[in-house]
Scaffold this active site. Structure first.
Site, PDB file in Angstrom:
ATOM      1  N   VAL A  50       0.807  -1.217   0.000  1.00  0.00           N
ATOM      2  CA  VAL A  50       0.000   0.000   0.000  1.00  0.00           C
ATOM      3  C   VAL A  50       0.850   1.283   0.000  1.00  0.00           C
ATOM      4  CG1 VAL A  50      -0.228   0.254   2.510  1.00  0.00           C
ATOM      5  CG2 VAL A  50      -2.171   0.809   1.040  1.00  0.00           C
ATOM      6  N   TYR A  51       2.114   1.213   0.357  1.00  0.00           N
ATOM      7  CA  TYR A  51       2.915   2.445   0.439  1.00  0.00           C
ATOM      8  C   TYR A  51       3.065   3.073  -0.947  1.00  0.00           C
ATOM      9  CZ  TYR A  51       4.306   0.939   5.160  1.00  0.00           C
ATOM     10  OH  TYR A  51       4.318   0.530   6.472  1.00  0.00           O
TER      11      TYR A  51
END
Ligand SMILES: NC(=O)c1ccc[n+]([C@@H]2O[C@H](COP(=O)([O-])OP(=O)(O)OC[C@H]3O[C@@H](n4cnc5c(N)ncnc54)[C@H](OP(=O)(O)O)[C@@H]3O)[C@@H](O)[C@H]2O)c1
Length: 311
Positions: A50-51
């Site tokens: 998700v980063y």
């Protein structure tokens, strides 16, 4: 660099975080930081699908081309990237889809540590655990782990893994810093009892424990707070500014900088295998590494704890 045991390997006592790579920091600056960390002996990098919407994994993969074997790469699943039905964060279907995406973005055939990013209240635990166990059996994942889970959940998971013959979680990743120290009450003692490796995140509270933010003032240019105003959601009340001011005073009196005191506090008693440090310049990495050699009197830590307790 100092090292600790992690399974059959040695892991550096600092892990490099990467949630700003490919977002606040462009690819070139991110890779410079990664190279500096590797040169300093840091041998583990923490990222997540998700980063920066997958860009962090891509940057890490690019930086490690040719160096992959020597580095313990950790990534995470279960904090929805996009477009998946609500409540499916740790479903078998989502994990199987997302692991392939992570492997592709990281440019690797295996993930060293695969974290369940946070609890999924909808998916049955059995489904998640059997999915990650099959990833270990397929050789796509070497160690399974969890982040942001409570002790009761971890106990239930360990029991299920035992009874089903699944691979057990070997590492745990809670938030932990001198202001947000809840993990110290139950999670760290649990990990010590069970022999779990502990990688904690946000030792500097994302930069808040550097003294760069002041109540009512604009965040300094180039800082995480200026880049992402949502950063201040974690500053739950004005008392956090008071905490940072008091800690800065204690650090000054001890001849330390505030980030030095904050990081030394996390490392103080060996209950944390390695804090995961963030950096927006190679200098931040160098400063973090230097903390490993500091000898801070216990009385300074006690003073720091007293200064923030009850705030
Ligand atoms: N599992 C989870 O849910 C979770 C959650 C959060 C983070 N993480 C992981 O943990 C990693 C570390 O977390 P974090 O980034 O919050 O860590 P942190 O070490 O608390 O904060 C890092 C930030 O502080 C600033 N900084 C660092 N050293 C400094 C210094 N010497 N002087 C001034 N400013 C300094 C930089 O931000 P500026 O841009 O302001 O310079 C840097 O990006 C993340 O990258 C991620 O891999 C995991």
């Amino acid at each position: 660099m100092k090292y600790a045991r992690f399974g059959q390997r040695e892991v550096s006592r600092l892990v490099l975080g990467s949630n700003n790579f490919g977002g606040q920091l462009d690819e070139e600056s991110s890779i410079r930081i990664i190279r500096r960390a590797l040169d300093a002996g840091i041998n583990s990098i923490d990222t997540a699908d998700v980063y920066t919407r997958g860009m962090s994994e891509r940057v890490v993969g690019k930086a490690l081309k040719g160096d992959r074997e020597g580095v313990i790469v950790a990534t995470k699943v279960g904090n929805q990237l996009a477009g998946w039905p609500e409540g499916a964060d740790l479903s078998r279907k989502y994990i199987m889809h997302e692991v392939e995406q992570s492997l592709e973005r990281l440019g690797t055939e295996y993930i060293d540590i695969y974290y369940m990013h946070r609890p999924d209240p909808v998916t049955p635990l059995e489904e998640t655990l059997s999915a990650v166990d099959s990833l270990v059996r397929e050789g796509k994942v070497r160690h399974v782990a969890c982040s942001n889970f409570g002790v009761e959940q971890m106990e239930r998971i360990a029991e299920l893994q035992r009874s089903r013959g699944y691979r057990a979680f070997e590492a745990v990743q809670p938030q932990y810093n001198v202001v947000q120290s809840e993990a110290g009450r139950a999670i760290l003692p649990y990990c010590a009892r069970k022999g779990l490796t502990v990688f904690t995140y946000s030792p500097l509270m994302g930069g808040f424990l550097t003294g760069k933010y002041r109540a009512g003032a604009k965040p300094p240019e180039g800082s995480r707070g200026a880049y992402n105003p949502r950063f201040f959601q974690r500053v739950k009340s004005d008392s956090y500014y008071t905490a940072a001011e008091r800690l800065a005073g204690i650090a000054r009196e001890a001849g330390l900088s505030l980030p030095e005191l904050a990081l030394a506090w996390v490392l103080r008693d060996g209950s944390v295998t390695a804090p995961i440090v963030g950096a927006s310049s190679p200098k931040h990495v160098e400063e973090a590494c230097a903390v490993l050699d500091l000898n801070v009197p216990r009385s300074v830590f006690a003073e720091a704890e007293a200064a923030v307790s009850g705030l």
